[in-house]
Structures are given as structure tokens and as C-alpha cells.
Design a protein around this motif. Structure first.
Motif, PDB file in Angstrom:
ATOM      1  N   MET A  15       0.763  -1.197  -0.127  1.00 35.19           N
ATOM      2  CA  MET A  15      -0.187  -0.171   0.219  1.00 35.19           C
ATOM      3  C   MET A  15       0.854   1.183   0.064  1.00 35.19           C
ATOM      4  O   MET A  15       0.548   2.200  -0.622  1.00 35.19           O
ATOM      5  N   VAL A  16       1.928   1.346   0.731  1.00 37.03           N
ATOM      6  CA  VAL A  16       2.867   2.507   0.675  1.00 37.03           C
ATOM      7  C   VAL A  16       3.536   2.528  -0.632  1.00 37.03           C
ATOM      8  O   VAL A  16       3.609   3.717  -0.982  1.00 37.03           O
ATOM      9  N   PHE A  17       4.064   1.600  -1.122  1.00 30.13           N
ATOM     10  CA  PHE A  17       4.463   1.583  -2.370  1.00 30.13           C
ATOM     11  C   PHE A  17       3.439   1.953  -3.609  1.00 30.13           C
ATOM     12  O   PHE A  17       3.684   3.114  -4.337  1.00 30.13           O
ATOM     13  N   SER A  18       2.214   1.598  -3.541  1.00 29.73           N
ATOM     14  CA  SER A  18       1.253   2.017  -4.251  1.00 29.73           C
ATOM     15  C   SER A  18       0.932   3.616  -4.154  1.00 29.73           C
ATOM     16  O   SER A  18       1.011   4.244  -5.297  1.00 29.73           O
ATOM     17  N   VAL A  19       1.012   3.966  -3.030  1.00 28.25           N
ATOM     18  CA  VAL A  19       0.609   5.518  -2.621  1.00 28.25           C
ATOM     19  C   VAL A  19       1.710   6.474  -3.092  1.00 28.25           C
ATOM     20  O   VAL A  19       1.608   7.374  -3.985  1.00 28.25           O
ATOM     21  N   THR A  20       3.050   5.840  -2.937  1.00 28.48           N
ATOM     22  CA  THR A  20       4.027   6.560  -3.365  1.00 28.48           C
ATOM     23  C   THR A  20       4.364   6.615  -4.816  1.00 28.48           C
ATOM     24  O   THR A  20       4.322   7.880  -5.436  1.00 28.48           O
ATOM     25  N   ALA A  21       3.853   5.588  -5.387  1.00 29.76           N
ATOM     26  CA  ALA A  21       3.911   5.642  -6.970  1.00 29.76           C
ATOM     27  C   ALA A  21       2.913   6.406  -7.482  1.00 29.76           C
ATOM     28  O   ALA A  21       3.173   7.155  -8.450  1.00 29.76           O
ATOM     29  N   GLN A  22       1.808   6.863  -7.242  1.00 27.60           N
ATOM     30  CA  GLN A  22       0.838   7.507  -7.635  1.00 27.60           C
ATOM     31  C   GLN A  22       1.004   9.034  -7.114  1.00 27.60           C
ATOM     32  O   GLN A  22       0.551   9.868  -7.878  1.00 27.60           O
ATOM     33  N   ALA A  23       1.878   9.226  -6.028  1.00 27.49           N
ATOM     34  CA  ALA A  23       2.237  10.657  -5.757  1.00 27.49           C
ATOM     35  C   ALA A  23       3.270  11.165  -6.598  1.00 27.49           C
ATOM     36  O   ALA A  23       3.249  12.250  -6.725  1.00 27.49           O
ATOM     37  N   GLU A  24       3.937  10.301  -7.262  1.00 29.62           N
ATOM     38  CA  GLU A  24       4.860  10.952  -8.170  1.00 29.62           C
ATOM     39  C   GLU A  24       4.270  11.714  -9.358  1.00 29.62           C
ATOM     40  O   GLU A  24       3.128  11.156  -9.824  1.00 29.62           O
ATOM     41  N   THR A  25       4.559  12.878  -9.704  1.00 34.26           N
ATOM     42  CA  THR A  25       3.931  13.747 -10.639  1.00 34.26           C
ATOM     43  C   THR A  25       4.777  13.669 -11.994  1.00 34.26           C
ATOM     44  O   THR A  25       5.934  13.764 -11.767  1.00 34.26           O
ATOM     45  N   ASN A  26       4.249  13.418 -13.127  1.00 27.63           N
ATOM     46  CA  ASN A  26       4.743  13.215 -14.488  1.00 27.63           C
ATOM     47  C   ASN A  26       4.653  14.495 -15.123  1.00 27.63           C
ATOM     48  O   ASN A  26       3.657  14.843 -15.643  1.00 27.63           O
ATOM     49  N   GLY A  27       5.753  15.456 -15.043  1.00 26.26           N
ATOM     50  CA  GLY A  27       5.800  16.747 -15.805  1.00 26.26           C
ATOM     51  C   GLY A  27       5.369  16.750 -17.055  1.00 26.26           C
ATOM     52  O   GLY A  27       5.082  17.612 -17.722  1.00 26.26           O
ATOM     53  N   GLU A  28       6.157  15.675 -17.850  1.00 24.08           N
ATOM     54  CA  GLU A  28       5.992  15.631 -19.139  1.00 24.08           C
ATOM     55  C   GLU A  28       4.517  15.299 -19.717  1.00 24.08           C
ATOM     56  O   GLU A  28       4.219  15.910 -20.826  1.00 24.08           O
ATOM     57  N   ALA A  29       4.083  14.337 -19.071  1.00 22.29           N
ATOM     58  CA  ALA A  29       2.603  14.131 -19.245  1.00 22.29           C
ATOM     59  C   ALA A  29       1.775  15.390 -19.295  1.00 22.29           C
ATOM     60  O   ALA A  29       0.943  15.724 -19.987  1.00 22.29           O
ATOM     61  N   ILE A  30       1.984  16.035 -17.970  1.00 26.22           N
ATOM     62  CA  ILE A  30       1.277  17.187 -17.800  1.00 26.22           C
ATOM     63  C   ILE A  30       1.627  18.232 -18.856  1.00 26.22           C
ATOM     64  O   ILE A  30       0.628  18.827 -19.234  1.00 26.22           O
ATOM     65  N   TYR A  31       2.912  18.398 -19.260  1.00 26.62           N
ATOM     66  CA  TYR A  31       3.199  19.410 -20.273  1.00 26.62           C
ATOM     67  C   TYR A  31       2.286  19.035 -21.556  1.00 26.62           C
ATOM     68  O   TYR A  31       1.832  19.843 -22.230  1.00 26.62           O
ATOM     69  N   ASN A  32       2.495  17.816 -21.836  1.00 28.99           N
ATOM     70  CA  ASN A  32       1.778  17.245 -23.065  1.00 28.99           C
ATOM     71  C   ASN A  32       0.193  17.400 -23.139  1.00 28.99           C
ATOM     72  O   ASN A  32      -0.456  17.847 -24.098  1.00 28.99           O
TER      73      ASN A  32
END
Length: 102
Positions: A15-32
Motif C-alpha cells: 500500500m505504501v509503495f502504491s501511494v508513493t507511486a501515485q504521488a509521483e508527478t509526471n511533468g512531461e505528461a502534464i506538459y503534453n
């Protein structure tokens, strides 16, 4: 009892790994998704991603100023590039992507 304890520890770690992975923000995807339309074409005077000459005076003002302008709007750029559903962190990640990946 030990198998139950091990299962609980494993589930908690997953669960901690899942929440951490979801918390990472993908700047490239947001830019696109939210920024590319203007920052790829120069629409309304937006600096084009990769145009170091256009970005230089903006970068000289500091990253906090770039974040502030991107989040709150500046000149022709609306707040959050017009996508108010973006969090401040997502906008900052997109700015980081544009500035750090010319």
C-alpha cells in the motif's frame, strides 16, 4: 499468527509503495496534456520549449517566479495554463519539465 503478521506487513508495504507511486508527478505528461498547445507553437507569446533564448530571461527571475506565474497566470497565460483541475505540484512538475529538458 506469524503468517497473518507477515501478510499484514506485506500488504502494508504494498500500500505504501502504491501511494508513493501515485504521488509521483509526471511533468512531461502534464506538459503534453496542458501546456504543449502554447509552448510548442509560441501562441500568445508563450516561450517555446527548447528555445533557450526565450527562456533565459524567465529563468533568471528564478524558479519560484516561474512557478508563481504558471500557477497564478501571467500576461496572456491564464492560471495553471487554463486547466484549473491541476494541482500546484502538477504545474510545478510541468514547469520543471520545460526548463530542465530543453
Amino acid at each position: 499468527m506469524k503468517p497473518l503478521f507477515n501478510a499484514l506487513i506485506t500488504a502494508g508495504a504494498a500500500m505504501v509503495f502504491s501511494v508513493t507511486a501515485q504521488a509521483e508527478t509526471n511533468g512531461e505528461a502534464i506538459y503534453n496534456q496542458a501546456c504543449m498547445a502554447c509552448h510548442m507553437t509560441g501562441a500568445a507569446g508563450a516561450p517555446i520549449k527548447g528555445d533557450s533564448e526565450a527562456w533565459e530571461p524567465r529563468i533568471e527571475k528564478g524558479i519560484d517566479t516561474l512557478y508563481e506565474h504558471s500557477i497564478n497566470g501571467f500576461n496572456a497565460m491564464p492560471p495553471k495554463g487554463g486547466n484549473m483541475s491541476l494541482s500546484d505540484e502538477e504545474v510545478q512538475a510541468a514547469v520543471d519539465f520545460m526548463v530542465l529538458n530543453p
